[in-house]
Write a protein that holds these residues in place. Sequence first.
Motif, PDB file in Angstrom:
ATOM      1  N   VAL A 218      -8.351 -38.326  11.606  1.00 54.88           N
ATOM      2  CA  VAL A 218      -9.626 -37.805  10.972  1.00 54.88           C
ATOM      3  C   VAL A 218      -9.012 -36.129  10.410  1.00 54.88           C
ATOM      4  CG1 VAL A 218     -11.802 -36.575  11.312  1.00 54.88           C
ATOM      5  CG2 VAL A 218     -11.198 -38.836  12.160  1.00 54.88           C
TER       6      VAL A 218
ATOM      7  N   THR B 260     -16.608 -39.016   6.960  1.00 56.26           N
ATOM      8  CA  THR B 260     -15.230 -39.016   6.950  1.00 56.26           C
ATOM      9  C   THR B 260     -14.634 -40.036   7.625  1.00 56.26           C
ATOM     10  OG1 THR B 260     -15.042 -36.510   6.151  1.00 56.26           O
ATOM     11  CG2 THR B 260     -12.924 -37.883   6.891  1.00 56.26           C
ATOM     12  N   SER B 261     -14.975 -40.067   8.840  1.00 56.39           N
ATOM     13  CA  SER B 261     -14.476 -41.083   9.803  1.00 56.39           C
ATOM     14  C   SER B 261     -14.864 -42.550   9.221  1.00 56.39           C
ATOM     15  CB  SER B 261     -15.126 -40.707  10.977  1.00 56.39           C
ATOM     16  OG  SER B 261     -14.689 -41.753  12.176  1.00 56.39           O
TER      17      SER B 261
ATOM     18  N   GLU C  30      -6.535 -44.175  12.997  1.00 54.27           N
ATOM     19  CA  GLU C  30      -7.342 -43.342  12.011  1.00 54.27           C
ATOM     20  C   GLU C  30      -7.046 -41.880  12.556  1.00 54.27           C
ATOM     21  OE1 GLU C  30     -11.338 -44.398  12.348  1.00 54.27           O
ATOM     22  OE2 GLU C  30     -10.693 -46.443  12.597  1.00 54.27           O
TER      23      GLU C  30
ATOM     24  N   ASN D 146      -6.953 -36.837   7.573  1.00 50.02           N
ATOM     25  CA  ASN D 146      -8.010 -37.677   6.643  1.00 50.02           C
ATOM     26  C   ASN D 146      -7.286 -38.928   6.126  1.00 50.02           C
ATOM     27  OD1 ASN D 146      -9.976 -38.370   5.520  1.00 50.02           O
ATOM     28  ND2 ASN D 146     -10.179 -37.238   3.549  1.00 50.02           N
ATOM     29  N   ALA D 147      -6.385 -39.295   6.930  1.00 48.14           N
ATOM     30  CA  ALA D 147      -5.393 -40.488   6.620  1.00 48.14           C
ATOM     31  C   ALA D 147      -5.281 -41.351   7.486  1.00 48.14           C
ATOM     32  CB  ALA D 147      -4.092 -39.746   6.161  1.00 48.14           C
ATOM     33  N   ILE D 148      -4.610 -42.577   7.177  1.00 50.28           N
ATOM     34  CA  ILE D 148      -4.384 -43.561   7.731  1.00 50.28           C
ATOM     35  C   ILE D 148      -3.138 -43.298   8.663  1.00 50.28           C
ATOM     36  CG2 ILE D 148      -3.907 -46.078   8.349  1.00 50.28           C
ATOM     37  CD1 ILE D 148      -5.790 -46.129   5.774  1.00 50.28           C
TER      38      ILE D 148
ATOM     39  N   LEU E   9     -12.667 -43.347   6.267  1.00 54.92           N
ATOM     40  CA  LEU E   9     -11.483 -43.804   6.650  1.00 54.92           C
ATOM     41  C   LEU E   9     -11.161 -45.105   7.556  1.00 54.92           C
ATOM     42  CD1 LEU E   9      -8.909 -42.374   7.006  1.00 54.92           C
ATOM     43  CD2 LEU E   9      -9.281 -41.067   8.868  1.00 54.92           C
ATOM     44  N   LYS E  10     -12.445 -45.538   8.260  1.00 56.23           N
ATOM     45  CA  LYS E  10     -12.131 -46.674   9.028  1.00 56.23           C
ATOM     46  C   LYS E  10     -12.260 -47.825   8.163  1.00 56.23           C
ATOM     47  CE  LYS E  10     -14.755 -49.128  12.714  1.00 56.23           C
ATOM     48  NZ  LYS E  10     -15.719 -49.416  13.753  1.00 56.23           N
TER      49      LYS E  10
ATOM     50  N   LYS F  76      -3.029 -42.780   2.468  1.00 61.21           N
ATOM     51  CA  LYS F  76      -4.234 -42.427   1.752  1.00 61.21           C
ATOM     52  C   LYS F  76      -4.678 -43.388   0.620  1.00 61.21           C
ATOM     53  CE  LYS F  76      -4.448 -37.579   3.082  1.00 61.21           C
ATOM     54  NZ  LYS F  76      -4.521 -36.186   2.821  1.00 61.21           N
TER      55      LYS F  76
ATOM     56  N   ASP G 233     -11.251 -47.863   4.768  1.00 61.65           N
ATOM     57  CA  ASP G 233     -10.169 -47.960   4.173  1.00 61.65           C
ATOM     58  C   ASP G 233      -8.836 -48.463   4.980  1.00 61.65           C
ATOM     59  OD1 ASP G 233     -11.238 -46.580   2.106  1.00 61.65           O
ATOM     60  OD2 ASP G 233     -10.215 -44.827   2.439  1.00 61.65           O
ATOM     61  N   MET G 234      -9.080 -48.160   6.382  1.00 62.25           N
ATOM     62  CA  MET G 234      -8.116 -48.728   7.281  1.00 62.25           C
ATOM     63  C   MET G 234      -8.127 -50.345   7.422  1.00 62.25           C
ATOM     64  SD  MET G 234      -6.445 -47.611  10.791  1.00 62.25           S
ATOM     65  CE  MET G 234      -7.358 -48.493  11.883  1.00 62.25           C
TER      66      MET G 234
END
Length: 319
Positions: A104, A22-23, A102, A107-109, A26-27, A151, A29-30
Amino acid sequence: MKFNILILFFLCPFYLLAQKKTSTVLKNDMQQMLTLFEGEFDNFQQVYKEKEEKATNIHEHIHSIFKRVSFSPLGNDVFYVLQYMDGDTSKIYRQRIYSFSEDVKENAIRLDIYTFKTDSLFYYSNTHPKKLMNLTMSDIKRVDGCHVFWKRDGENFIGYMPPNACNFISKRSGKTIYATDSLLLNKDEIWIRDEAFDINGSCIYGREDKVHHKLKRCNFYKGWFLLEKAGLPDNYHQYRNQVWHDQGKRVRLILEDGIQSKYEVELAAVVYGKDLEVLKLAIYEVGVNKAIMYAWGSPGSKNIGINLRWFQVGLTLQK
């Protein structure tokens, strides 16, 4: 009891692996989102279309600047933000520092918003970065509760605020006001919808039709112009290295002696009819809405220009 401990023992590695995955997502995505986020955006096209269609509730014309800057107290992903209205750079209505991280758990920026305690000291730090060199945490303050989560949704990133988290006491009424944001970002545009309500749900500001301000990404052009001097055929005023963007940017032409000419040049990506997209370059006399002359090309054209002999202008797309 031993059985439960055994289950936890076996499940723990899978939980940690899921958290790590997940991390990582997310990273990534950001990183992609912040690449899309940087730039300038303008809703000229939306306003133009609404005026053409004689809409009863025309959106405000807004321009947004998002510039990545260095400010280590807030981490590595920090942006300077400036927004103004009506294509007039003096009509600033918002200036902020944005910090991304991030989250976690969500689960979003996460976007945290900071205001300047003295706005005027930092106007246009995007083009005057020295203004931010002495910036400290004492010069800004975080708007508690007013953070935004982002997201991924396919090619888009969707921004939202937690319900009722962003609230403050109105200086005018003394009542609690609840603010919220609805946003969308992709490679071509950013949509913004700001709203605020009182405790009874009555609208304080925002559009009743819930239609976002739809800002297109600006492409920049550098250009020159020649303006024939009065009574001197083939003798021209010259101006070079002026910058336009293609979302309705108008530039008043300044002569060599600093005197403003009576002409301005507009560059605008517009849609004629239902779906005919063109890049329009137009010459106006200041204060007159009807163009003296215009030319058009395909959106994103590398070069575009006009030659009237007494007036010439040429623009080149910047990458």
